[in-house]
Design a protein around this motif. Structure first.
Motif, PDB file in Angstrom:
ATOM      1  N   VAL A 269     -75.726 -27.509  34.944  1.00 45.35           N
ATOM      2  CA  VAL A 269     -76.737 -26.451  35.002  1.00 45.35           C
ATOM      3  C   VAL A 269     -77.311 -26.410  36.423  1.00 45.35           C
ATOM      4  O   VAL A 269     -77.875 -27.397  36.901  1.00 45.35           O
ATOM      5  CB  VAL A 269     -77.865 -26.688  33.970  1.00 45.35           C
ATOM      6  N   PHE A 270     -77.144 -25.271  37.080  1.00 52.05           N
ATOM      7  CA  PHE A 270     -77.652 -25.059  38.434  1.00 52.05           C
ATOM      8  C   PHE A 270     -78.853 -24.128  38.388  1.00 52.05           C
ATOM      9  O   PHE A 270     -78.857 -23.145  37.646  1.00 52.05           O
ATOM     10  CB  PHE A 270     -76.580 -24.424  39.324  1.00 52.05           C
ATOM     11  N   ARG A 271     -79.852 -24.402  39.180  1.00 49.10           N
ATOM     12  CA  ARG A 271     -81.000 -23.502  39.347  1.00 49.10           C
ATOM     13  C   ARG A 271     -80.965 -22.976  40.765  1.00 49.10           C
ATOM     14  O   ARG A 271     -80.818 -23.758  41.715  1.00 49.10           O
ATOM     15  CB  ARG A 271     -82.306 -24.222  39.046  1.00 49.10           C
ATOM     16  N   TYR A 272     -81.118 -21.670  40.911  1.00 53.30           N
ATOM     17  CA  TYR A 272     -80.915 -21.079  42.225  1.00 53.30           C
ATOM     18  C   TYR A 272     -81.850 -19.886  42.418  1.00 53.30           C
ATOM     19  O   TYR A 272     -82.340 -19.287  41.462  1.00 53.30           O
ATOM     20  CB  TYR A 272     -79.459 -20.627  42.381  1.00 53.30           C
ATOM     21  N   ALA A 273     -82.076 -19.546  43.677  1.00 53.84           N
ATOM     22  CA  ALA A 273     -82.910 -18.386  44.023  1.00 53.84           C
ATOM     23  C   ALA A 273     -82.060 -17.127  44.009  1.00 53.84           C
ATOM     24  O   ALA A 273     -80.846 -17.167  44.201  1.00 53.84           O
ATOM     25  CB  ALA A 273     -83.537 -18.588  45.399  1.00 53.84           C
ATOM     26  N   GLN A 274     -82.745 -15.986  43.795  1.00 55.07           N
ATOM     27  CA  GLN A 274     -82.040 -14.708  43.734  1.00 55.07           C
ATOM     28  C   GLN A 274     -81.830 -14.171  45.152  1.00 55.07           C
ATOM     29  O   GLN A 274     -82.428 -13.174  45.539  1.00 55.07           O
ATOM     30  CB  GLN A 274     -82.835 -13.702  42.906  1.00 55.07           C
ATOM     31  N   ASP A 275     -80.970 -14.835  45.899  1.00 53.90           N
ATOM     32  CA  ASP A 275     -80.730 -14.401  47.273  1.00 53.90           C
ATOM     33  C   ASP A 275     -79.384 -13.716  47.457  1.00 53.90           C
ATOM     34  O   ASP A 275     -79.020 -13.313  48.560  1.00 53.90           O
ATOM     35  CB  ASP A 275     -80.838 -15.584  48.234  1.00 53.90           C
ATOM     36  N   GLY A 276     -78.616 -13.585  46.378  1.00 50.60           N
ATOM     37  CA  GLY A 276     -77.338 -12.888  46.453  1.00 50.60           C
ATOM     38  C   GLY A 276     -76.164 -13.750  46.868  1.00 50.60           C
ATOM     39  O   GLY A 276     -75.011 -13.357  46.703  1.00 50.60           O
ATOM     40  N   ASN A 277     -76.428 -14.945  47.438  1.00 45.72           N
ATOM     41  CA  ASN A 277     -75.347 -15.799  47.923  1.00 45.72           C
ATOM     42  C   ASN A 277     -75.231 -17.112  47.179  1.00 45.72           C
ATOM     43  O   ASN A 277     -74.216 -17.815  47.318  1.00 45.72           O
ATOM     44  CB  ASN A 277     -75.540 -16.103  49.422  1.00 45.72           C
ATOM     45  N   SER A 278     -76.253 -17.489  46.425  1.00 43.25           N
ATOM     46  CA  SER A 278     -76.291 -18.819  45.812  1.00 43.25           C
ATOM     47  C   SER A 278     -75.119 -19.044  44.860  1.00 43.25           C
ATOM     48  O   SER A 278     -74.460 -20.085  44.905  1.00 43.25           O
ATOM     49  CB  SER A 278     -77.612 -19.030  45.085  1.00 43.25           C
TER      50      SER A 278
END
Length: 315
Positions: A269-278
């Motif tokens: 499970v990965f948590r990531y920001a909505q930056d389009g590249n994560s």
């Protein structure tokens, strides 16, 4: 829109309320310079934990509590300078069921209309009973009605004078799922017909489903105020759930930079920001680590997560 019509249904500027303590001492400060602007025609959610100041703010708008500082206007009317006119443009459905147990439903609405000085010929009693699904209970005393019916009758009382702004303070507290959905539908109907709704609720699903704008109060201060969509977008933690074809005993070194959780031998499970590249970078790293993927799921945050993050950050 004519020139004298307000752009905002409710305007609150620097609103403060300090309750007096015992022995003349300064008591709790319930509101600390609150600023709010509720657009006309919106369904506006006012959220916050118990003791955040929601009820105090509503009671100031309704003329039930005297503010300590700041300004408050409803439909352009200052609640201090012209309290009678302010009450005429505001309908309030309180949390408490304040009904005379022996009054029939129709009589309760008729008496409320009389208190607002509405002539008999202009009253909407039967129309409201029909809309609220209470037409067959018009002569039934309030004590014989179910909890949900009493709640609807309270809504009717708040609407007898056809106010442009309606405050619903925990309108679905203690009602079943079916009735809650019925009340949601009625709130949407009112809004489509031009009524601005100010809604407080502890059901965050309710706020997410109904409200186009939301403000969150914590410790007497506004900690968030935006459209519902923007609040949800503003939470950085999106989740990417990756199911693996072969089990893992630990997170590979090449993936540790992303800080994933190995929740089972077959799931990361990965948590990531909505930056389009994560997501692209995560999947590239998994390919470099020679991991075979059997399934991918993404999960968006809900309003509860936004609420908890903002409130906990204030404490």
């Amino acid at each position: 829109m004519t020139q004298h019509e307000p752009l905002m249904a409710v305007e609150v500027e620097g609103l403060e309320k300090i309750y007096q303590g015992t022995g003349g001492r300064r008591g709790k400060q319930a509101l600390k310079g609150v600023n709010l602007a509720i657009p006309r025609g919106s369904i506006f959610g006012l959220l916050g934990p118990n003791g955040a100041g929601k009820s105090t703010l509503i009671n100031i708008l309704a003329g039930l509590v005297r503010k300590s500082g700041g300004h408050a206007r409803v439909w352009g009317v200052d609640v201090d300078r012209d309290p009678r006119a302010a009450r005429a443009v505001l309908g309030v459905v309180p949390q408490e069921l304040t009904l005379d147990p022996y009054f029939p439903a129709r009589a309760a609405l008729e008496v409320q209309a009389g208190l607002f000085g509405i002539p008999k010929a202009a009253r909407r009693t039967d129309e409201l009973l029909e809309i609220l699904g209470l037409a067959d209970k018009a002569t039934a005393p309030a004590r014989s009605l179910s909890g949900g019916m009493r709640r609807r009758l309270m809504v009717g009382k708040a609407l007898v004078h056809n106010p442009p702004v309606l405050v619903l303070d925990e309108p679905t507290a203690g009602v079943d799922v079916t009735l809650r959905q019925q009340l949601w539908d009625y709130v949407r109907l009112l809004n489509r017909n031009g009524t601005t709704i100010l809604l407080t609720t502890h059901y965050l699903q309710e706020a997410e489903a109904l409200c186009d704008r939301i403000a969150i109060l914590a410790d007497g201060q506004v900690v968030a105020n935006d459209t519902t969509a923007a609040l949800l977008r503003g939470l950085e933690d999106q989740e990417l759930l990756v199911d693996l074809a072969e089990p893992l005993a630990s997170v590979p070194d090449g993936l540790r930079v992303f800080g994933p959780d190995l929740t089972s031998p077959h799931r990361l499970v990965f948590r990531y920001a909505q930056d389009g590249n994560s997501v692209r970078r995560i999947l590239g790293a998994m390919h470099a680590a020679d991991l075979r993927i059997s399934g991918i799921t993404t999960r968006q945050p809900d309003l509860e997560e936004v609420f908890l993050k903002l409130v906990q950050g204030q404490s």
